[in-house]
Design a protein around this motif. Structure first.
Motif, short mmCIF file in Angstrom:
data_model
loop_
_atom_site.label_atom_id
_atom_site.label_comp_id
_atom_site.label_asym_id
_atom_site.label_seq_id
_atom_site.Cartn_x
_atom_site.Cartn_y
_atom_site.Cartn_z
N GLY A 1 -16.97 -55.80 -17.97
CA GLY A 1 -16.54 -54.44 -18.22
C GLY A 1 -17.46 -53.38 -17.63
O GLY A 1 -18.49 -53.68 -17.01
N VAL A 2 -17.09 -52.12 -17.85
CA VAL A 2 -17.85 -50.99 -17.32
C VAL A 2 -19.26 -50.95 -17.91
O VAL A 2 -20.23 -50.66 -17.20
N ALA A 3 -19.40 -51.25 -19.19
CA ALA A 3 -20.73 -51.23 -19.81
C ALA A 3 -21.65 -52.25 -19.15
O ALA A 3 -22.83 -51.97 -18.89
N GLY A 4 -21.12 -53.43 -18.88
CA GLY A 4 -21.92 -54.46 -18.22
C GLY A 4 -22.32 -54.04 -16.81
O GLY A 4 -23.44 -54.30 -16.36
N GLU A 5 -21.39 -53.38 -16.10
CA GLU A 5 -21.70 -52.91 -14.75
C GLU A 5 -22.78 -51.84 -14.78
O GLU A 5 -23.68 -51.82 -13.92
N ALA A 6 -22.72 -50.96 -15.76
CA ALA A 6 -23.75 -49.92 -15.89
C ALA A 6 -25.12 -50.54 -16.11
O ALA A 6 -26.11 -50.15 -15.47
N VAL A 7 -25.20 -51.53 -17.00
CA VAL A 7 -26.46 -52.20 -17.26
C VAL A 7 -26.96 -52.91 -16.00
O VAL A 7 -28.15 -52.84 -15.65
N ALA A 8 -26.04 -53.56 -15.28
CA ALA A 8 -26.43 -54.30 -14.08
C ALA A 8 -26.98 -53.37 -13.00
O ALA A 8 -28.00 -53.66 -12.36
N ARG A 9 -26.30 -52.23 -12.77
CA ARG A 9 -26.75 -51.32 -11.72
C ARG A 9 -28.17 -50.80 -12.00
O ARG A 9 -29.00 -50.72 -11.10
N VAL A 10 -28.42 -50.45 -13.26
CA VAL A 10 -29.73 -49.92 -13.60
C VAL A 10 -30.78 -51.03 -13.54
O VAL A 10 -31.90 -50.82 -13.04
N SER A 11 -30.44 -52.21 -14.00
CA SER A 11 -31.39 -53.33 -14.00
C SER A 11 -31.78 -53.72 -12.58
O SER A 11 -32.94 -54.09 -12.32
N GLU A 12 -30.84 -53.63 -11.66
CA GLU A 12 -31.15 -53.95 -10.26
C GLU A 12 -32.04 -52.88 -9.62
O GLU A 12 -32.84 -53.17 -8.73
N SER B 1 -31.76 -41.24 -15.17
CA SER B 1 -31.90 -41.01 -16.60
C SER B 1 -32.69 -42.13 -17.27
O SER B 1 -33.62 -41.87 -18.06
N VAL B 2 -32.35 -43.37 -16.97
CA VAL B 2 -33.04 -44.50 -17.60
C VAL B 2 -34.48 -44.60 -17.09
O VAL B 2 -35.39 -45.00 -17.82
N GLU B 3 -34.71 -44.19 -15.84
CA GLU B 3 -36.07 -44.15 -15.32
C GLU B 3 -36.93 -43.21 -16.16
O GLU B 3 -38.13 -43.43 -16.36
N LYS B 4 -36.31 -42.15 -16.69
CA LYS B 4 -37.01 -41.18 -17.54
C LYS B 4 -37.16 -41.69 -18.97
O LYS B 4 -38.24 -41.58 -19.56
#
Length: 326
Positions: free
Chosen positions: A268-279, A250-253
């Motif tokens: 938290g979960v929000a930080g993990e979401a940001v980290a996974r996409v950033s990596e 989704s973020v790639e789009k």
């Protein structure tokens, strides 16, 4: 089909499991009460018997430990903790025992129990009755963690969790109980086959959330649509193991991400979401820095006036989203 609300959908999940799987039983505090767990378990003990729907003494540790033992002998217990805050007393049984047995015994033991933790927030309940602790438990290998947002998932993730051979923490939020939807008949579901999902297609920005955070994201997407902004909403309904692929795609789009979590910011979960996409994505993909909407790093207040400041709103998500577009 007639509309079913979130709480009654949970009850449908229990009824399906108890009717079709004789190895399933439920135990916990207040299960025979007409109000203690809302509409989510009304009169199940009358329908299936008090030997399978067991109202227990107040000992979170004892109930969960008994369920771990029963699961090792082939039963499929569901332990209900009406307040997630006091489920902390059962953490040793859940984290040190259930989550570890299969690993420590080379897969020869599978404690397939389900623990239901209910989030109660707002209403001036204060710091000890208002906690969302999903990030604690999602940190633990060997413990599956699910958080249903939709009415369908409220029922179906409970069924899938209970039929899983792994220990599963199922977390529902009382703030979602008013949602309604039409549901088909319940069926058995394989939890391992499920992943996170896009609930709303969009092209300008990705809003990601779990449970009440997804509710805020959906509300923000509606508001933004009226302002000419197309927001895609990704529901992180399965936190451990975290299926990040729908979010990454989704973020790639869209090139933009606002992550929403109705718990604290740090670790938290929000930080993990940001980290996974950033990596996963190259810097050139990003059109703006990602944003997080969370609770402040402070215990919940007991004042209604302070609660209005403490809990994030749809407007907070809209404002954060617009900052990524400017």
């Amino acid at each position: 089909m007639s509309a079913t609300n979130y709480g009654k959908a949970i009850r449908e999940g229990f009824a399906h499991l108890l009717a079709n799987h004789p190895d399933v039983f439920v135990m916990g505090q207040g299960l025979w009460s007409p109000w203690y767990v809302g509409s989510s378990m009304t009169e199940l003990e009358k329908e299936f018997g008090k030997e399978r729907v067991i109202d227990t003494p107040v000992s979170e540790w004892a109930c969960t430990s008994a369920a771990v033992g029963a699961s090792l002998y082939g039963k499929r217990p569901i332990v209900v903790h009406p307040r997630m805050d006091f489920m902390i007393f059962a953490t040793d049984s859940l984290v040190n025992q259930a989550a570890k047995w299969s690993h420590m015994l080379g897969g020869q033991a599978n404690p397939g129990l389900t623990v239901r933790g209910i989030i109660n927030r707002g209403g001036e309940q204060g710091a000890q009755h208002s906690q969302s602790l999903q990030s604690w438990y999602a940190h633990v290998p060997g413990l599956r963690v699910v958080m249903p947002y939709t009415v369908a998932d409220a029922r179906d993730l409970l069924i899938a969790a209970t039929l899983s051979p792994d220990p599963v923490l199922y977390i529902d939020d009382r703030w979602l109980y008013g949602q309604e939807a039409e549901l088909p008949a319940a069926v058995d579901i394989d939890l391992a086959a499920l992943g996170n999902q896009v609930l709303r297609e969009g092209s300008d920005v990705t809003l990601a959330g779990c449970s009440w955070g997804t509710e805020l994201a959906m509300g923000a997407a509606d508001a933004l649509a009226g302002q000419g902004v197309s927001a895609e909403v990704v529901d992180l309904r399965i936190l451990n193991p975290l299926d990040a692929e729908p979010l990454i795609r989704s973020v790639e789009k869209t090139g933009r991400l606002v992550a929403v979590d109705a718990s604290w910011r740090t670790c938290g979960v929000a930080g993990e979401a940001v980290a996974r996409v950033s990596e996963a994505l190259e810097p050139s993909v990003w059109k703006a820095r990602p944003r997080r909407i969370t609770l402040p790093d402070a215990p919940a207040p007991s004042s209604k006036v302070l609660e209005d400041i403490y809990y994030p709103t749809v407007e907070d998500v809209v404002e954060a989203t617009r900052s990524t577009l400017s």
